[in-house]
Design a protein around this motif. Structure first.
Motif, PDB file in Angstrom:
ATOM      1  N   LYS A  36      44.113  20.738  49.089  1.00 47.45           N
ATOM      2  CA  LYS A  36      44.701  21.983  48.617  1.00 47.45           C
ATOM      3  C   LYS A  36      43.589  22.946  48.236  1.00 47.45           C
ATOM      4  CE  LYS A  36      49.223  20.903  46.855  1.00 47.45           C
ATOM      5  NZ  LYS A  36      50.127  21.092  45.729  1.00 47.45           N
ATOM      6  N   LEU A  37      43.802  24.221  48.506  1.00 49.44           N
ATOM      7  CA  LEU A  37      42.818  25.235  48.158  1.00 49.44           C
ATOM      8  C   LEU A  37      42.800  25.451  46.651  1.00 49.44           C
ATOM      9  CD1 LEU A  37      43.590  27.931  50.865  1.00 49.44           C
ATOM     10  CD2 LEU A  37      41.659  26.385  50.813  1.00 49.44           C
ATOM     11  N   LYS A  38      41.624  25.652  46.113  1.00 49.63           N
ATOM     12  CA  LYS A  38      41.456  25.980  44.699  1.00 49.63           C
ATOM     13  C   LYS A  38      40.316  26.994  44.647  1.00 49.63           C
ATOM     14  CE  LYS A  38      41.568  23.711  40.271  1.00 49.63           C
ATOM     15  NZ  LYS A  38      41.556  22.444  39.549  1.00 49.63           N
ATOM     16  N   ILE A  39      40.655  28.281  44.497  1.00 55.14           N
ATOM     17  CA  ILE A  39      39.700  29.370  44.658  1.00 55.14           C
ATOM     18  C   ILE A  39      39.738  30.286  43.445  1.00 55.14           C
ATOM     19  CG2 ILE A  39      39.055  31.304  46.138  1.00 55.14           C
ATOM     20  CD1 ILE A  39      40.634  29.980  48.375  1.00 55.14           C
ATOM     21  N   SER A  40      38.591  30.851  43.095  1.00 59.32           N
ATOM     22  CA  SER A  40      38.539  31.854  42.041  1.00 59.32           C
ATOM     23  C   SER A  40      38.820  33.220  42.677  1.00 59.32           C
ATOM     24  CB  SER A  40      37.160  31.857  41.387  1.00 59.32           C
ATOM     25  OG  SER A  40      37.092  32.870  40.409  1.00 59.32           O
ATOM     26  N   LYS A  41      39.935  33.844  42.270  1.00 58.00           N
ATOM     27  CA  LYS A  41      40.344  35.141  42.804  1.00 58.00           C
ATOM     28  C   LYS A  41      40.712  36.061  41.653  1.00 58.00           C
ATOM     29  CE  LYS A  41      41.380  35.226  47.183  1.00 58.00           C
ATOM     30  NZ  LYS A  41      40.675  36.044  48.131  1.00 58.00           N
ATOM     31  N   PHE A  42      40.818  37.365  41.931  1.00 54.54           N
ATOM     32  CA  PHE A  42      41.167  38.333  40.907  1.00 54.54           C
ATOM     33  C   PHE A  42      42.673  38.344  40.669  1.00 54.54           C
ATOM     34  CE2 PHE A  42      42.157  42.559  39.277  1.00 54.54           C
ATOM     35  CZ  PHE A  42      41.266  42.624  38.222  1.00 54.54           C
ATOM     36  N   CYS A  43      43.074  38.241  39.392  1.00 56.68           N
ATOM     37  CA  CYS A  43      44.479  38.312  39.013  1.00 56.68           C
ATOM     38  C   CYS A  43      44.736  39.686  38.413  1.00 56.68           C
ATOM     39  CB  CYS A  43      44.807  37.212  37.996  1.00 56.68           C
ATOM     40  SG  CYS A  43      46.516  37.274  37.438  1.00 56.68           S
ATOM     41  N   ARG A  44      45.663  40.432  39.006  1.00 57.17           N
ATOM     42  CA  ARG A  44      45.951  41.785  38.534  1.00 57.17           C
ATOM     43  C   ARG A  44      46.595  41.798  37.156  1.00 57.17           C
ATOM     44  NH1 ARG A  44      49.190  42.548  43.167  1.00 57.17           N
ATOM     45  NH2 ARG A  44      47.856  41.490  44.604  1.00 57.17           N
ATOM     46  N   LYS A  45      47.409  40.790  36.885  1.00 62.89           N
ATOM     47  CA  LYS A  45      48.096  40.736  35.593  1.00 62.89           C
ATOM     48  C   LYS A  45      47.120  40.446  34.453  1.00 62.89           C
ATOM     49  CE  LYS A  45      52.109  38.569  33.429  1.00 62.89           C
ATOM     50  NZ  LYS A  45      53.169  37.574  33.602  1.00 62.89           N
ATOM     51  N   MET A  46      46.195  39.498  34.673  1.00 65.10           N
ATOM     52  CA  MET A  46      45.223  39.121  33.652  1.00 65.10           C
ATOM     53  C   MET A  46      44.017  40.067  33.630  1.00 65.10           C
ATOM     54  SD  MET A  46      46.646  36.396  32.393  1.00 65.10           S
ATOM     55  CE  MET A  46      45.414  35.482  31.537  1.00 65.10           C
ATOM     56  N   LYS A  47      43.832  40.826  34.717  1.00 60.55           N
ATOM     57  CA  LYS A  47      42.716  41.764  34.892  1.00 60.55           C
ATOM     58  C   LYS A  47      41.348  41.082  34.807  1.00 60.55           C
ATOM     59  CE  LYS A  47      45.151  45.882  33.624  1.00 60.55           C
ATOM     60  NZ  LYS A  47      46.177  46.038  32.647  1.00 60.55           N
ATOM     61  N   LYS A  48      41.277  39.869  35.402  1.00 64.92           N
ATOM     62  CA  LYS A  48      40.015  39.133  35.473  1.00 64.92           C
ATOM     63  C   LYS A  48      40.118  38.086  36.571  1.00 64.92           C
ATOM     64  CE  LYS A  48      41.255  35.682  32.008  1.00 64.92           C
ATOM     65  NZ  LYS A  48      40.834  34.979  30.790  1.00 64.92           N
ATOM     66  N   HIS A  49      38.986  37.484  36.915  1.00 62.01           N
ATOM     67  CA  HIS A  49      38.976  36.409  37.900  1.00 62.01           C
ATOM     68  C   HIS A  49      39.465  35.124  37.258  1.00 62.01           C
ATOM     69  CE1 HIS A  49      36.555  39.112  40.355  1.00 62.01           C
ATOM     70  NE2 HIS A  49      36.826  38.297  41.373  1.00 62.01           N
ATOM     71  N   THR A  50      40.424  34.478  37.929  1.00 64.00           N
ATOM     72  CA  THR A  50      40.980  33.222  37.453  1.00 64.00           C
ATOM     73  C   THR A  50      41.044  32.244  38.621  1.00 64.00           C
ATOM     74  OG1 THR A  50      43.240  33.944  37.878  1.00 64.00           O
ATOM     75  CG2 THR A  50      42.383  34.327  35.665  1.00 64.00           C
ATOM     76  N   THR A  51      41.290  30.986  38.336  1.00 59.53           N
ATOM     77  CA  THR A  51      41.444  29.978  39.377  1.00 59.53           C
ATOM     78  C   THR A  51      42.841  30.079  39.968  1.00 59.53           C
ATOM     79  OG1 THR A  51      39.950  28.528  38.179  1.00 59.53           O
ATOM     80  CG2 THR A  51      41.273  27.525  39.903  1.00 59.53           C
ATOM     81  N   HIS A  52      42.899  30.144  41.286  1.00 57.25           N
ATOM     82  CA  HIS A  52      44.175  30.182  42.011  1.00 57.25           C
ATOM     83  C   HIS A  52      44.304  28.896  42.812  1.00 57.25           C
ATOM     84  CE1 HIS A  52      44.021  34.373  40.919  1.00 57.25           C
ATOM     85  NE2 HIS A  52      45.233  34.559  41.418  1.00 57.25           N
ATOM     86  N   ILE A  53      45.508  28.320  42.806  1.00 55.25           N
ATOM     87  CA  ILE A  53      45.761  27.098  43.560  1.00 55.25           C
ATOM     88  C   ILE A  53      46.789  27.353  44.640  1.00 55.25           C
ATOM     89  CG2 ILE A  53      45.083  25.476  41.750  1.00 55.25           C
ATOM     90  CD1 ILE A  53      48.045  25.216  41.033  1.00 55.25           C
ATOM     91  N   GLU A  54      46.756  26.533  45.667  1.00 54.68           N
ATOM     92  CA  GLU A  54      47.654  26.670  46.825  1.00 54.68           C
ATOM     93  C   GLU A  54      49.016  26.089  46.505  1.00 54.68           C
ATOM     94  OE1 GLU A  54      48.184  24.057  50.764  1.00 54.68           O
ATOM     95  OE2 GLU A  54      46.172  24.840  50.437  1.00 54.68           O
ATOM     96  N   LYS A  55      50.065  26.845  46.875  1.00 55.02           N
ATOM     97  CA  LYS A  55      51.441  26.337  46.762  1.00 55.02           C
ATOM     98  C   LYS A  55      52.212  26.783  47.981  1.00 55.02           C
ATOM     99  CE  LYS A  55      52.372  25.594  41.985  1.00 55.02           C
ATOM    100  NZ  LYS A  55      53.178  25.897  40.836  1.00 55.02           N
ATOM    101  N   LYS A  56      53.159  25.951  48.375  1.00 57.04           N
ATOM    102  CA  LYS A  56      54.084  26.326  49.449  1.00 57.04           C
ATOM    103  C   LYS A  56      55.388  26.720  48.778  1.00 57.04           C
ATOM    104  CE  LYS A  56      52.097  23.042  52.631  1.00 57.04           C
ATOM    105  NZ  LYS A  56      52.311  21.837  53.397  1.00 57.04           N
ATOM    106  N   LYS A  57      56.034  27.766  49.268  1.00 58.88           N
ATOM    107  CA  LYS A  57      57.276  28.226  48.649  1.00 58.88           C
ATOM    108  C   LYS A  57      58.433  27.364  48.980  1.00 58.88           C
ATOM    109  CE  LYS A  57      57.760  32.738  46.898  1.00 58.88           C
ATOM    110  NZ  LYS A  57      57.995  34.100  47.060  1.00 58.88           N
TER     111      LYS A  57
END
Length: 57
Positions: A36-57
């Motif tokens: 599974k992907l685990k990447i540091s990306k920008f979160c607009r709600k938090m207004k900072k870079h956070t860890t994002h994980i992969e999910k299937k809908k």
């Protein structure tokens, strides 16, 4: 010899979800299988870079 077709694995659509707030921020197409992907990306709600994980809908 039989003329067989090679079956290609199609790219699947997965969502990158912020671990801190739970928002679905990014949509990514990738090959199926693997880790599974685990990447540091920008979160607009938090207004900072956070860890994002992969999910299937």
């Amino acid at each position: 010899m039989a003329g067989g077709k090679k079956s290609k694995k199609k790219a699947e659509t997965v969502y990158l979800v912020c671990e801190e707030c739970g928002d679905y921020n990014y949509i990514v197409r990738r090959k199926p299988g693997g880790e599974k992907l685990k990447i540091s990306k920008f979160c607009r709600k938090m207004k900072k870079h956070t860890t994002h994980i992969e999910k299937k809908k």
